[in-house]
Structure formats: structure tokens, C-alpha cells
Design a protein around this motif. Structure first.
Motif, PDB file in Angstrom:
ATOM      1  N   GLU A 158     -68.121 -24.647 -47.522  1.00  0.00           N
ATOM      2  CA  GLU A 158     -68.001 -25.381 -48.772  1.00  0.00           C
ATOM      3  C   GLU A 158     -69.316 -25.330 -49.532  1.00  0.00           C
ATOM      4  O   GLU A 158     -70.369 -25.712 -49.010  1.00  0.00           O
ATOM      5  N   PHE A 166     -73.454 -32.287 -53.271  1.00  0.00           N
ATOM      6  CA  PHE A 166     -72.295 -33.144 -53.507  1.00  0.00           C
ATOM      7  C   PHE A 166     -72.773 -34.451 -54.144  1.00  0.00           C
ATOM      8  O   PHE A 166     -73.738 -35.071 -53.683  1.00  0.00           O
ATOM      9  N   LYS A 171     -65.307 -40.377 -54.190  1.00  0.00           N
ATOM     10  CA  LYS A 171     -64.504 -39.775 -53.130  1.00  0.00           C
ATOM     11  C   LYS A 171     -65.371 -39.348 -51.955  1.00  0.00           C
ATOM     12  O   LYS A 171     -64.999 -38.454 -51.195  1.00  0.00           O
ATOM     13  N   ASN A 174     -63.864 -39.786 -48.163  1.00  0.00           N
ATOM     14  CA  ASN A 174     -62.781 -38.859 -47.841  1.00  0.00           C
ATOM     15  C   ASN A 174     -63.302 -37.425 -47.705  1.00  0.00           C
ATOM     16  O   ASN A 174     -62.936 -36.691 -46.775  1.00  0.00           O
ATOM     17  N   ARG A 175     -64.174 -37.041 -48.621  1.00  0.00           N
ATOM     18  CA  ARG A 175     -64.707 -35.686 -48.571  1.00  0.00           C
ATOM     19  C   ARG A 175     -65.597 -35.484 -47.353  1.00  0.00           C
ATOM     20  O   ARG A 175     -65.618 -34.399 -46.755  1.00  0.00           O
ATOM     21  N   GLU A 178     -63.291 -34.949 -44.374  1.00  0.00           N
ATOM     22  CA  GLU A 178     -62.682 -33.619 -44.417  1.00  0.00           C
ATOM     23  C   GLU A 178     -63.683 -32.535 -44.024  1.00  0.00           C
ATOM     24  O   GLU A 178     -63.371 -31.607 -43.271  1.00  0.00           O
ATOM     25  N   HIS A 179     -64.883 -32.656 -44.541  1.00  0.00           N
ATOM     26  CA  HIS A 179     -65.897 -31.641 -44.211  1.00  0.00           C
ATOM     27  C   HIS A 179     -66.288 -31.701 -42.734  1.00  0.00           C
ATOM     28  O   HIS A 179     -66.507 -30.657 -42.102  1.00  0.00           O
TER      29      HIS A 179
END
Length: 631
Positions: A158, A166, A171, A174-175, A178-179
Motif C-alpha cells: 500500500e 496516511f 477512517k 479501520n485502515r 486492514e493494513h
């Protein structure tokens, strides 16, 4: 009674109809109330969704602006030089003043929302690292892995956490989750921790091992190809009775003493199998042929030479060669290959020659010469191969092979002169009698003088290479007489009778004279054949050498030359043979007797003089005829 009952029935019916109308009105009102209430509720929901959509769009728009600003910062300063990005551990400050530098303010209709990096994020996600220059957070492991290029299995790292940064704080949780669960993050963390600990990853170990094995295999293949080239250059067989005893395998084992890797290469047996080796030989041959053809095309003009022969498998083979001259006027002769033919007709051979030249990329329009033997299918003046090609391409002049002409001339002389024919037959029989038996061969070697040459066989096809065979008999004449006498005396079989007959012939002066005369003619013709077969010999040189040989034979046709030759032969044969004598006079049969008296010689010298001059005249005549023949 009937009238009253009818009225009561009508009254009940009207009552029921009124009740039904009232019920219908009530249900209609109720439904209308429900529909209006549902519409009000849906309107409120739609309004709320619109407001949320507006808020989301504003947030995403603001986040996109933040990402764009972050990208601009990344473009301006791709590598941060501060301690936040240069350390070996994630930069996770707890100071609120530093964290507040990352705040993002979002304005809505009635309120203002401010978001920033929270300190407890570092506790939940210890891989987060903060860049105070860009005001973004990164994944410490992914960022390091991308810079060091250690991501092997996962190529989709990513960019938000590895390169751009980032900053979408809304968010963030959540991110982050996910990462953290992504395969790229897990591989990056594993590889970076391995690098920090000094260990190697499994993928890198596999890749390193593969590269090492590949290097060893390439080295072994190079050794095999060089060994194969050596065997081909020396004309040695590649394989033996078994694969392990072949020349190639044994040569590789010898070279394995310097490079042990070759042993494992041989044990696998993949690239030393007959199929692979044959393919390698074919590729080497094609590469050499391409190189030769490139040089021929660069020289432009060329001539062709072709001949047919039968191999040991009784298959007819056509050999095709090209002769060309480079820019430095150096003459080259190169063979294009051996090609199996199924017919010996001139039409078939002509098509085969054309096909070979077409496949080689050599146009016949550039051919300036042809050279074949004197066979009718090759040099016939009507339908021979040379004539067919010359009819289509007149510039390709046909020339009869000079070496073949000399070979035919000497062959004709041998057949027509009885003295030479009988002496050559004797040389052949003596060589077979002695050399084909180990016992008799050992006997001859024991008696032979070390300074004298051993017996040599006579070539069955090339008549111009028989001088050494004749010399070996002349120089060992006395020894051969003793060996034949020993065989004839001490044995009692077929070879004893042969040895007795050959010994009787060797004791005659005519035999020794024939050997010396054969040596005189063959020595000159063999020297001529060797000189004209050199690749640097031109047609002019060959004609000049042929004329010199003819002139030499003509000079020998002289009484004084014969007298010297005869006296020398008599002196050498004094202790080896009997005295010169005339052959026994034979009367012609009555059916052939025409009444005339045949010529009789006065002395042996005149008889041998006639044979001497006859052999020289035959040699001169056949040489002039064959060398001046036009095709």
C-alpha cells in the motif's frame, strides 16, 4: 304475512349496505393516515441521508485535499532527513504538542470538527511511525521493505503506508486493521526483522541457492561444450560401447579433478544423454557452417566441387565443397556437408547440388566454376551435372579435377605396361601375405633393418600414393626374400605355396626392374598430385606443374638416360636377383600366325629399353589427353 316479511328483508339489506359503506370510509382514512405517516418518515430518512452524504463528501473532499497536500510534500521531500524517518525503530511521540501538528480541521454547517493523531494508536499498532515533516503516519516495516526492495512474494504494497503517507484520521482505525492483516505487511515485517537480526529469509535462501546452482550448471555445460568441440576437432568418437566408457564422459571425469561440480553433472545424466549430445553437435556444426557461409557471401564469387562416395553403411553420400577467395586474395576451401542421395543419375545429383546451395543461401548466379570427376553422370558433355548447371548459368565453367586426371593417367599406364603391372601385383601380394598374419609380421620386423621403412599397404583407389609402398619393398628386398624363404621352408600350407611363388618372382631381374620403373613414374606423378591439391594452388599453377611433369617424362625418353637407369638397376640387383635375360620365345598359335616373323631382341638391354620407353610414352600420352580434355 308475506308483505311484512318482504319489507323486513329489504330493511336488513339496506342496513348492511350502510354499514359496509361506513367501514370502507374508515379503512380508507386509516390507510391514508398510514401513507402520510410513512411519507413523513421517509422524508426525514432521506433528508438525514442527504445530510450524511454531504458530510461524507465534505470529509472525503477534505481528506483528498490532505492526501494531495501530502503527495505534494512527498514530491518535494521524498526522503525525510529528520530522526523520525531515519531511526531504526518507529517514531512514536507522546507529546501532545507534536501530535497536534497533525490535526485536520473540518468545517460543517453548525460545527467545526478537528481530528489528529492519537497517542493510544501507537499502543494498539506498534508498527506505526509518525513523520513530523509530512504530518503523516507510515508503516515502519512496509516503508523499510519498499526502500530495500525485499518484498518478493507480495508486490502490492500500500502506497499510503509505504511511500505517500496516511492522514485520513476519520477512517484511521479501520485502515490500520486492514493494513495489519494484509499479506504485504506481514511479509515486510518478517523480512525487516530478519534483516535487523542478520538472518536470511527463506525466499532469499532459495533464490541464492538457485543462483549458485545455475552458475555451477552453466560452468559444467561450458566444460561439456568445450570437451565436445575438442573431440569433434580431433575426429574422435563421442560415445563408446557404453555411455560411461565414452570419450566425452571420460574426458569430463578427467576435467572434474579441477572442478568437482562436473561429477554431479555427469551423475544426473540429463545433458550427457545421446539425444542432447547429438543436438549439441548439430548446433555446433550449424554455427560453424553459418560462419563459413557468411564469409563466402561477403566474398561474393565462389566455385563448387562435388563428388559421391559410399559410406560404411552402404549409403551413397554426396559431398559438396565451395572454393572462394577473400579480400586479401587468400584461397579457402570449405565443405558444406555430406548429403545422402538415393539415385546416382545426373538429374538427381544436379537437383541435390542446387538444393544444397539454395539452403546455404548461395545463388548459382555467382558461381564461377565447377569441378567434378570424370564420371559420365558428373562430367558428361550432354546430360552431366556440370553441363546441366552450365546450361542454366553459363558463367559456371566446368573443370575436370586435375588430381583425378593424374590418377586415371597412372592407372592407365599400370594396366597397359606389363612390367609395372606385374611388380604392383607382387607388392600387393607380399603385403597381404606378411601383414595379415601376426606371426609372419613379427618375423619380418625381426629381420627388418631399423633404418628401413616397414611394409605399407597400397591404396586401392588413389594410384598416385603408392610410392611409399614400392619404396618399402625395394629397401627391404633382401629381408623379404629371407622371410618368404623361411615361410616357404618351415610351413606346409597355402601360405607356404604363395610364399614360394612370390620368392621365385623376386629372384627375377624383370621384377626388380619393374619396381624401379614403377617408382620412377609414380614418384613424379605423386609429387604432381600433391602440388595441385593444395588449396592455394590456382588453375595456372596446376597447368604449369602438369606441363613440367610431362616435360620430365619426355626428358627421360633418352638413350643415355636409359643407359644410366639400366646400369644402376643392374648394380643394385647384382646380389638380389639373377642376371638379366630375355623372356622365353613363344610361338604364336596357328590360328593367329600370319606367317610373319615376330621381332626378337638381340640382348636383354634392348628388351628392357622397349619397356622403359613404352611406360614413359604411355604416361606422357595419357597425361596430355586427360589434362587437355574438355567437358
Amino acid at each position: 304475512m308475506d308483505i311484512k316479511s318482504d319489507q323486513s328483508d329489504k330493511t336488513s339489506t339496506l342496513y348492511e349496505e350502510k354499514c359496509q359503506v361506513i367501514e370502507d370510509k374508515d379503512s380508507a382514512e386509516e390507510n391514508s393516515n398510514k401513507e402520510s405517516a410513512q411519507k413523513i418518515m421517509e422524508g426525514e430518512i432521506v433528508q438525514e441521508e442527504k445530510q450524511n452524504l454531504v458530510d461524507t463528501e465534505n470529509t472525503e473532499f477534505i481528506d483528498s485535499l490532505a492526501d494531495e497536500s501530502c503527495s505534494e510534500k512527498t514530491a518535494l521531500a521524498d526522503d525525510c532527513a529528520d530522526i523520525c524517518c531515519t531511526g531504526n525503530t518507529p517514531f512514536q511521540p507522546r507529546d501532545k504538542a507534536i501530535l497536534q501538528q497533525t490535526k485536520v480541521t473540518i468545517k460543517r454547517k453548525n460545527k467545526t470538527i478537528t481530528r489528529a493523531v492519537q497517542g493510544n494508536w501507537f499502543d494498539d499498532f506498534p508498527w506505526l511511525t509518525l513523520c513530523t515533516t509530512r504530518k503523516n503516519v507510515f508503516c515502519f516495516f512496509c516503508r523499510k521493505a519498499v526502500k530495500r526492495k525485499v518484498l518478493m512474494l507480495s508486490k502490492n504494497a500500500e502506497l499510503a503506508f509505504s511511500k505517500n503517507g496516511f492522514s485520513n484520521w476519520k477512517k484511521a482505525m479501520n485502515r490500520f486493521r486492514e493494513h495489519e492483516n494484509s499479506s504485504a505487511h506481514k511479509e515486510a515485517e518478517l523480512n525487516i526483522r530478519r534483516l535487523q537480526s542478520g538472518a536470511m529469509a527463506v525466499s532469499e535462501q532459495i533464490e541464492k541457492k538457485e543462483k549458485e546452482d545455475q552458475k555451477k550448471r552453466r560452468l559444467a555445460l561450458s566444460c561439456q561444450l568445450s570437451s565436445l568441440k575438442f573431440l569433434l576437432r580431433q575426429g574422435l568418437a563421442v560415445r563408446g560401447h557404453s555411455e560411461s566408457e565414452g570419450h566425452l564422459t571420460q574426458l569430463l571425469k578427467l576435467r572434474a579433478e579441477d572442478n568437482p561440480t562436473i561429477l554431479s553433472w555427469i551423475e544426473k545424466g540429463i545433458y550427457v544423454s545421446p539425444e542432447i549430445v547429438n543436438e549439441q553437435i548439430s548446433l555446433i556444426g550449424l554455427e560453424i557452417l553459418r560462419s563459413v557461409l557468411d564469409d563466402v557471401r561477403q566474398a561474393k564469387w565462389f566455385s563448387i566441387m562435388a563428388d559421391e562416395t559410399m559410406d560404411v553403411a552402404y549409403k551413397e553420400q554426396l559431398v559438396v565443397c565451395v572454393r572462394w577467395v577473400d579480400d586479401s586474395f587468400n584461397i579457402h576451401e570449405d565443405m558444406l556437408g555430406l548429403f545422402e542421395i538415393h539415385s546416382q543419375t545426373s538429374d538427381f545429383i544436379a537437383l541435390a547440388v542446387k538444393d544444397v546451395l539454395i539452403r546455404s543461401g548461395l545463388p548459382l548466379e555467382l558461381c564461377r566454376g565447377q569441378a567434378y570427376d570424370g564420371a559420365p553422370n558428373m562430367s558428361g558433355h550432354l546430360t552431366g551435372v556440370a553441363k546441366q548447371i552450365q546450361n542454366q548459368y553459363p558463367s559456371s565453367i566446368s573443370v575436370h579435377c586435375f588430381a583425378h586426371c593424374i590418377n586415371l593417367s597412372v592407372q592407365d599406364v599400370t594396366k597397359k605396361c606389363s612390367a609395372i603391372r606385374d611388380s604392383m601385383d607382387l607388392v600387393t601380394e607380399i603385403e597381404k601375405l606378411i601383414c595379415l598374419s601376426p606371426k609372419r609380421k613379427h618375423l619380418s620386423l625381426r629381420e627388418t633393418n631399423l633404418s628401413s621403412p616397414n611394409l605399407r599397404p597400397i591404396c586401392p583407389t588413389r594410384w598416385t600414393v603408392r610410392t611409399y609402398a614400392i619404396e618399402s619393398v625395394i629397401q627391404n628386398y633382401k629381408v623379404l626374400q629371407d622371410v618368404l624363404d623361411d615361410i616357404h621352408t618351415n610351413t606346409n600350407d597355402e601360405y607356404s605355396r604363395r610364399a614360394g611363388g612370390q620368392l621365385a618372382m623376386m629372384e627375377k631381374f624383370s621384377t626388380y626392374f619393374g619396381l624401379k620403373l614403377s617408382h620412377l613414374i609414380f614418384a613424379a606423378s605423386e609429387q604432381l598430385s600433391i602440388s595441385i591439391q593444395g588449396k592455394n594452388t590456382s588453375a595456372q599453377d596446376a597447368i604449369r606443374a602438369s606441363k613440367a611433369t610431362v616435360s620430365y617424362f619426355e626428358r627421360q625418353r633418352n638413350d643415355s638416360v636409359f643407359s644410366d637407369f639400366y646400369d644402376a638397376v643392374c648394380a643394385e640387383a647384382k646380389d638380389l636377383t639373377d642376371e638379366p635375360s630375355l623372356p622365353r620365345y613363344r610361338r604364336a598359335p596357328k590360328r593367329l600366325d600370319d606367317g610373319s616373323n615376330p621381332h626378337r631382341y638381340d640382348n636383354p638391354k634392348d628388351y628392357f629399353k622397349q619397356q622403359f620407353f613404352e611406360a614413359l610414352e604411355q604416361a606422357v600420352g595419357t597425361l596430355k589427353t586427360d589434362l587437355n580434355k574438355k567437358t
